[in-house]
Design an enzyme around this catalytic site. Structure first.
Site, short mmCIF file in Angstrom:
data_model
loop_
_atom_site.label_atom_id
_atom_site.label_comp_id
_atom_site.label_asym_id
_atom_site.label_seq_id
_atom_site.Cartn_x
_atom_site.Cartn_y
_atom_site.Cartn_z
CB CYS A 115 -41.48 -23.66 24.12
SG CYS A 115 -40.75 -22.06 23.74
CB CYS A 156 -41.26 -20.68 20.19
SG CYS A 156 -40.38 -22.25 20.01
CE1 TYR A 175 -6.40 -19.04 -11.03
CE2 TYR A 175 -8.73 -18.52 -10.70
CZ TYR A 175 -7.46 -18.77 -10.19
OH TYR A 175 -7.27 -18.76 -8.83
CG ASP A 182 -2.10 -0.89 1.07
OD1 ASP A 182 -2.34 -1.33 -0.08
OD2 ASP A 182 -2.79 -1.16 2.07
CE LYS A 227 -16.74 -25.89 -19.86
NZ LYS A 227 -17.81 -25.06 -19.28
CB CYS A 256 -37.53 -19.54 20.53
SG CYS A 256 -38.21 -20.15 22.07
CG ASP A 272 -20.17 -22.46 -13.79
OD1 ASP A 272 -20.33 -22.13 -14.98
OD2 ASP A 272 -21.09 -22.90 -13.07
CB CYS A 312 -37.58 -23.49 24.03
SG CYS A 312 -37.96 -24.07 22.37
CE LYS A 327 -20.20 -28.64 -19.14
NZ LYS A 327 -21.57 -28.22 -19.08
CD GLU A 360 -8.03 -26.05 -18.78
OE1 GLU A 360 -7.99 -24.92 -18.30
OE2 GLU A 360 -7.84 -26.31 -19.98
CB SER A 402 -18.37 -23.46 -26.84
OG SER A 402 -18.98 -24.04 -27.96
CG LEU A 403 -14.23 -26.41 -24.23
CD1 LEU A 403 -13.92 -26.50 -22.74
CD2 LEU A 403 -13.06 -26.95 -25.04
O1 JCF Z 1 -12.53 -23.13 -17.63
C1 JCF Z 1 -13.18 -23.00 -18.62
N1 JCF Z 1 -14.42 -22.61 -18.53
C2 JCF Z 1 -12.59 -23.27 -19.96
C3 JCF Z 1 -13.29 -22.98 -21.12
C4 JCF Z 1 -11.31 -23.82 -20.03
C5 JCF Z 1 -10.75 -24.08 -21.25
O2 JCF Z 1 -9.53 -24.61 -21.31
C6 JCF Z 1 -11.42 -23.80 -22.46
C7 JCF Z 1 -12.72 -23.24 -22.37
C8 JCF Z 1 -13.38 -22.96 -23.58
C9 JCF Z 1 -12.76 -23.23 -24.78
N2 JCF Z 1 -10.84 -24.05 -23.65
C10 JCF Z 1 -11.48 -23.78 -24.79
C11 JCF Z 1 -10.82 -24.08 -26.03
#
Ligand code: JCF
Length: 700
Positions: free
Chosen positions: A435, A432, A247, A61, A139, A450, A141, A456, A338, A137, A106-107
């Protein structure tokens, strides 16, 4: 990790000798500003990317404040990439569109091991190889984003959008401390488009929701929604206040550096450039290894600091990735495996209330049974009146319930579009239900209670259950059903009464025989030999959990002193603040509680006299201990308190001077560093064993 240059020293010098006589003020200011920026960026990198800070927050800081002061004095020194310039952009009316140079795909998904195996077989056949090495790794959300760096400077950030076109969210992304504004190193690409996931940690999410609720503002159903809502703010100042993190997991465009051979190497290079990559990404020799990692993570996913919805497997060899190419909207070389969903929809049949140990009244949802992640859920907590109002939960609603690991299932939200006609808002009962005493909710508190106290029977039952717990008096065989009977039959009124129970009367109870009655009497006798910390915890004082009880025992020493301690004395104990001190004092002020304690002692409950331990005789006195990763049996604060009670100094970073490192699940670079320096590392089991050992020494 050594950095060659002593930043701490340099920082101190800068503060001490701000102006040099040998240079023009401006030049020396320029140099100082540059040095400060380098240091701040370096410490950000240590903290956010390597998870191995080398300075305290206070020192950090001070650097930042010094830079801010100089920039305020000399605005001409401000640059867009300065660490002070993350916030400040004006709100926008709408986000501009961004066309991705390389589509953000997407995957593909797999929902079973079988589908994963088929995926692997498909690839093996296509590549004409026996087996394939993958990276594995979690996935995350969150929300996929793209960051574009040109000559190392963050130029633009965009959402994934439909994969071809996203939205320009550069000003929002700049506010994330985990996103570097400039890349590190000499070997950086001339152009780099890195892809990653922006997430909110579970703790950040809970804090945000608490703050939002306190301000009467909208709360979010889950961390993903909170991350999405926060990132799509038109006003970057709001995004800046939200606990978002990134990440990185891959690249789109990359120019001006030699190609990597493997995906794992590429990720390592991203990290070396200052981009944050999840530390636990593994390389699996084949698909079976992937499945093993998946199974292990399925067990541990609740202990991660963030929500994940599966694992991602990627072909590690980048030449093979290229050869495989893409199918429609997803790469052929990767798949998302998944996890079973943690949230499901069901009907809310009724709302009941439960009375807890301290009288807290908790509304509970009775649900149409539904399988959530493989477990049938029929009840879920609704927390309290405010939560019910906030979520507008009504009997008859279709609701989303969530179950994560060991935590109690909860109602997350209502599917309003499915609400039937004529539903009614829930009202908390004013008496309550057990009691009949008044239910009160003090101003400023969310919990209704309560007022019946030990009058009680619900509170009595809970108090006894708590007293008998394994971590309290550890009375084996005194279970819920038995307590229910004993209280209902008026055989016990308070916890002291249980030591008067006789085998004969116990044997006459439902589902009890001579044998179990005799066993219980024996267990009761055994439990009388305890420790002061367990005893204090067992009393069930509001706000006094295991760690606080331990702390009280260690620091105050004996029961009489604890009972007599005033607020000031109590607050000298680590981790005890005014609220907890108040709870402790008001517990011991009640003559009823003092009387129960007397009867417990008269019944023969005892513990070893405390050893008068001068601080220097504490087993970890003067030793520095580092906690990393997630512990499953206690919170980090509790672990810290236990260590401090033993005399240890708990520090954030590992160095040669570190005495030992306690590594929980998902321990990252601190663990690596400890191993590198040969510092002693204890896993959670070994740590618990050590605490027990010290406790035993203390007792003996
Ligand atoms: O962590 C994820 N949601 C994630 C999404 C990780 C990955 O390595 C991904 C992805 C979406 C597309 N790799 C691709 C190619």
């Amino acid at each position: 990790m050594s950095c060659g240059y002593n930043w701490r020293r340099a920082a101190a010098d800068l503060v001490r000798y701000p102006v040099s006589n040998f240079m023009s003020v401006t030049q020396s200011m320029r140099n100082e500003v540059d040095a400060l920026r380098n240091q701040i960026n370096f410490h950000n990198y240590l903290y956010y990317v390597l998870d191995a800070p080398e300075v305290t927050d206070a020192e950090y800081d001070r650097l930042l404040r010094r830079l801010e002061t100089l920039e305020r004095q000399y605005p001409e020194l401000i640059t867009a990439d300065s660490p002070t310039q993350r916030v400040g952009a004006a709100p926008v009316a709408e986000f501009a569109k961004v066309k991705h140079e390389i589509p953000m795909l997407s995957l593909g998904n797999a929902f079973s091991a079988e589908e994963v195996t088929q995926f692997d077989q498909r690839l093996c056949a296509r590549l004409e190889v026996e087996c394939i090495e993958y990276t594995v790794e979690p996935k995350l959300d969150g929300l996929a984003v793209s960051l574009l760096y040109e000559h190392g400077h963050l130029q633009r950030a965009a959402t994934r959008g439909d994969g071809a076109t996203g939205e320009n969210i550069t000003q929002n992304i700049r506010t994330l401390a985990t996103v570097p504004l400039v890349l590190r190193g000499d070997d950086i690409p001339t152009r780099l488009e890195v892809r990653g996931e922006v997430i909110m940690t579970k703790s950040g999410f809970e804090r945000l929701n608490r703050e939002q609720a306190a301000r009467g503002e909208k709360t979010f159903a889950n961390p993903r929604n909170a991350a999405a809502g926060s990132l799509r703010q038109l006003d970057p100042r709001i995004t800046a206040q939200r606990p978002l993190e990134i990440y990185c997991y891959g690249v789109g465009v990359i120019e001006g550096v030699p190609p990597s051979a493997r995906h794992r190497e590429l990720l390592q290079r991203l990290q070396s450039w200052g981009l944050r990559v999840y530390a636990g990404i593994e390389v699996a020799r084949n698909i079976d290894d992937c499945l093993r990692t998946y199974a292990a993570m399925a067990q541990r996913r609740d202990q991660l600091p963030f929500d994940i919805d599966g694992m991602v497997y990627k072909v590690n060899d980048l030449r093979l990735q290229q050869e495989l190419g893409f199918v429609s909207r997803a790469p052929r070389w990767a798949i998302a495996h998944k996890f079973p969903a943690q949230e499901e929809m069901t009907q809310l049949l009724a709302i009941d209330v439960q009375v807890g140990r301290t009288g807290a009244i908790t509304p509970v949802a009775r649900l149409q049974p539904v399988s959530v992640g493989g477990v049938i859920v029929t009840n879920a907590t609704l927390h309290n009146q405010d939560e019910i109002e906030r979520k507008d939960v009504r009997v008859g609603d279709t609701v989303i319930v969530r179950r994560a690991g060991d935590v109690i299932p909860e109602v997350v939200s209502v599917v309003l579009s499915r609400r039937p006609a004529h539903t009614q808002a829930f009202v908390m009962p004013c008496k309550c239900p057990v009691c009949g005493s008044d239910v009160e909710r003090p101003d400023g508190e969310v919990v209704a209670r309560c007022t019946g106290g030990l009058y009680c029977s619900a509170q009595r039952k809970e108090a006894i259950r708590h007293f008998a717990m394994r971590t309290a008096m550890d009375i084996e065989g005194l279970g819920d059903k038995l307590i229910e009977q004993l209280v209902d039959a008026d055989m016990i009124k308070d916890v002291a009464d249980i030591y008067r129970l006789q085998a004969a009367s116990l044997a006459a109870l439902d589902r009890m025989g001579d044998k179990s009655a005799a066993n219980l009497v024996q267990a009761l006798a055994r439990s009388k030999e305890t420790t002061l910390a367990r005893f204090i915890f067992a009393l069930g004082i509001r706000d006094v959990g295991e760690a606080t009880a331990q702390s009280l025992a260690n620091h105050v020493g004996d029961l009489d002193a604890i009972m007599a301690a005033d607020g000031e004395r109590l607050q000298q104990v680590p981790d005890i603040g005014p609220v907890v001190a108040d709870s402790i004092q008001s517990f011991f002020r009640q003559s009823h509680n003092r009387e129960v304690i007397e009867r417990l002692l008269a019944a023969g409950v005892h513990w070893p006299a405390p050893m008068v331990t001068p601080a220097s005789a504490q087993p970890l006195a003067g030793k520095t201990v580092v906690l990393t990763g997630t512990l499953t049996t206690m919170t980090r604060d509790a672990a810290k308190a236990r260590l401090q009670a033993l005399g240890a100094k708990v520090s954030a970073s590992v160095s040669k001077k570190t005495h030992m490192v306690i590594a929980g699940a998902e321990a990252g670079s601190k663990l690596d560093k400890a191993q590198e320096l040969g510092v002693r590392v204890l896993d959670e089991a070994a740590f618990l064993a050590l605490l027990d050992e010290y406790a035993a020494q203390d007792a003996g």
